[in-house]
Structures are given as C-alpha cells and as structure tokens.
Design a protein around this motif. Structure first.
Motif, PDB file in Angstrom:
ATOM      1  N   SER A 183      35.519  33.099  46.553  1.00  0.00           N
ATOM      2  CA  SER A 183      35.509  32.508  45.212  1.00  0.00           C
ATOM      3  C   SER A 183      36.896  32.032  44.786  1.00  0.00           C
ATOM      4  CB  SER A 183      34.968  33.503  44.180  1.00  0.00           C
ATOM      5  OG  SER A 183      35.916  34.529  43.914  1.00  0.00           O
ATOM      6  N   GLY A 184      37.942  32.676  45.324  1.00  0.00           N
ATOM      7  CA  GLY A 184      39.297  32.309  44.941  1.00  0.00           C
ATOM      8  C   GLY A 184      39.665  32.724  43.526  1.00  0.00           C
ATOM      9  N   MET A 185      38.869  33.599  42.932  1.00  0.00           N
ATOM     10  CA  MET A 185      39.122  34.061  41.567  1.00  0.00           C
ATOM     11  C   MET A 185      39.713  35.469  41.619  1.00  0.00           C
ATOM     12  SD  MET A 185      35.693  32.458  39.713  1.00  0.00           S
ATOM     13  CE  MET A 185      35.048  34.046  39.471  1.00  0.00           C
ATOM     14  N   PRO A 186      40.977  35.612  41.243  1.00  0.00           N
ATOM     15  CA  PRO A 186      41.588  36.940  41.288  1.00  0.00           C
ATOM     16  C   PRO A 186      40.980  37.871  40.246  1.00  0.00           C
ATOM     17  CG  PRO A 186      43.066  35.363  40.251  1.00  0.00           C
ATOM     18  CD  PRO A 186      41.877  34.594  40.730  1.00  0.00           C
ATOM     19  N   ALA A 187      40.868  39.136  40.615  1.00  0.00           N
ATOM     20  CA  ALA A 187      40.264  40.107  39.705  1.00  0.00           C
ATOM     21  C   ALA A 187      40.883  41.483  39.912  1.00  0.00           C
ATOM     22  CB  ALA A 187      38.767  40.179  39.932  1.00  0.00           C
ATOM     23  N   LEU A 188      40.802  42.266  38.854  1.00  0.00           N
ATOM     24  CA  LEU A 188      41.151  43.673  38.928  1.00  0.00           C
ATOM     25  C   LEU A 188      39.897  44.446  39.334  1.00  0.00           C
ATOM     26  CD1 LEU A 188      43.067  44.039  35.547  1.00  0.00           C
ATOM     27  CD2 LEU A 188      44.009  43.462  37.796  1.00  0.00           C
ATOM     28  N   ILE A 189      40.087  45.514  40.067  1.00  0.00           N
ATOM     29  CA  ILE A 189      38.997  46.431  40.387  1.00  0.00           C
ATOM     30  C   ILE A 189      39.220  47.659  39.509  1.00  0.00           C
ATOM     31  CG2 ILE A 189      37.880  47.817  42.167  1.00  0.00           C
ATOM     32  CD1 ILE A 189      39.077  45.792  44.226  1.00  0.00           C
ATOM     33  N   LEU A 190      38.218  47.961  38.695  1.00  0.00           N
ATOM     34  CA  LEU A 190      38.302  49.080  37.774  1.00  0.00           C
ATOM     35  C   LEU A 190      37.285  50.141  38.168  1.00  0.00           C
ATOM     36  CD1 LEU A 190      38.489  47.231  34.316  1.00  0.00           C
ATOM     37  CD2 LEU A 190      40.362  47.801  35.870  1.00  0.00           C
ATOM     38  N   ARG A 191      37.628  51.403  37.868  1.00  0.00           N
ATOM     39  CA  ARG A 191      36.712  52.508  38.186  1.00  0.00           C
ATOM     40  C   ARG A 191      36.701  53.492  37.017  1.00  0.00           C
ATOM     41  NH1 ARG A 191      38.656  55.682  42.995  1.00  0.00           N
ATOM     42  NH2 ARG A 191      39.807  56.846  41.430  1.00  0.00           N
TER      43      ARG A 191
END
Length: 162
Positions: free
Chosen positions: A150-158
C-alpha cells in the motif's frame, strides 16, 4: 446509540460511511483520487459482504436509530490476539462514544482475548489520540498499512488486557 451485528442490508450504508470517513480523514494526506481508489478497492460491497461470514470475526455497527454512525471489524486466529482491522466513526459522531462502544463490543465478543492489535496511519492524529486514551501503546511501525504494497506508513498499536 446501540451496537449490533452488521447485516447484508447494512452494506450500502457501511460503504457510504467508510467512503465519507476516509475522504474526511485522508484526502489531505493522500489526495481525493487516491482515497477514492483505496475505498473502491478496500470497501467494495463484495469485500464487505465477505466479512459477514468470515470465521472467527466480528463485524459490528453503532446505530442511533436513524443511521449507522460507526463500524468495526475484527478477527482472531486463536482467540487470544484480536486484529482490529477497522473502527471508523462518521465525522459528525466522533467524540460521542460510538468508537468506545464498538471497541467494548469487540472485546466482549472474544472473552479469552489478551491483546488487541491494530495499524493506524501515522498522520491520523485523532485516531491515535483515541486509541492511546483507550490504553493502546505503539509497539512498531509498518510501511504498508492495511495491504501489502500500500505504501502507507502506519503505527502498530497494541492493548494488553491480561
């Protein structure tokens, strides 16, 4: 406002909610044309329809009696870790508790859950603030939010529950 399971008759309204919410949130980041391409792909009726019967998942909406205000979709493979794929609230209903209701419902649907994980676009400060208020913490990053390539940067949250 109450929470209920999504149904076939809701799909057009859910799609409209997702398109409106995505344009409101992401047009300034990715441009309206790219957001339309994403919503046409990720939020097509046939994609949403598959979620209605996907094993080990929950597809729920918040409904105020006049319209669907919010939607969430989550799945698990083991009942211990939930992947929250979607939680979107129409802009005019944000801050009124719909997101919290859906998150609570998702937790209740998986009683053995120990963790909830999600990806959130790193420029989506409102969503990040919502999740942090609910106890989620950043555990990593990805360059392909929602879809490989996708080329969309994201944070991974938990969120750790137990």
């Amino acid at each position: 406002m109450w929470v209920r399971t999504a149904s076939e008759r809701d799909l057009d309204e859910i799609r409209a909610l997702l398109v409106a919410t995505w344009h409101d949130t992401y047009d300034s980041i990715y441009g309206a044309q790219r957001v339309t391409e994403i919503t046409d792909d990720w939020h097509a009726i046939n994609v949403l329809r598959q979620r209605l019967t996907q094993p080990h998942s929950e597809f729920v909406v918040a409904d105020n009696g006049e319209k669907i205000c919010a939607v969430a979709f989550a799945s698990t493979e083991d009942g211990k870790l939930i992947l929250l794929h979607q939680l979107y609230v129409l802009p005019e209903f944000q801050g009124q508790g719909a997101g919290g209701l859906l998150l609570a419902e998702i937790k209740d649907c998986f009683p053995e859950v120990r963790q909830i994980m999600l990806e959130v676009e790193e420029s989506n400060v409102n969503a990040i603030a919502f999740y942090e208020k609910k106890g989620f913490r950043e555990i990593g990053r990805t360059e392909n939010c929602g879809d490989p390539g996708s080329g969309m940067p994201a944070l991974i949250l938990r969120l750790d529950l137990q």
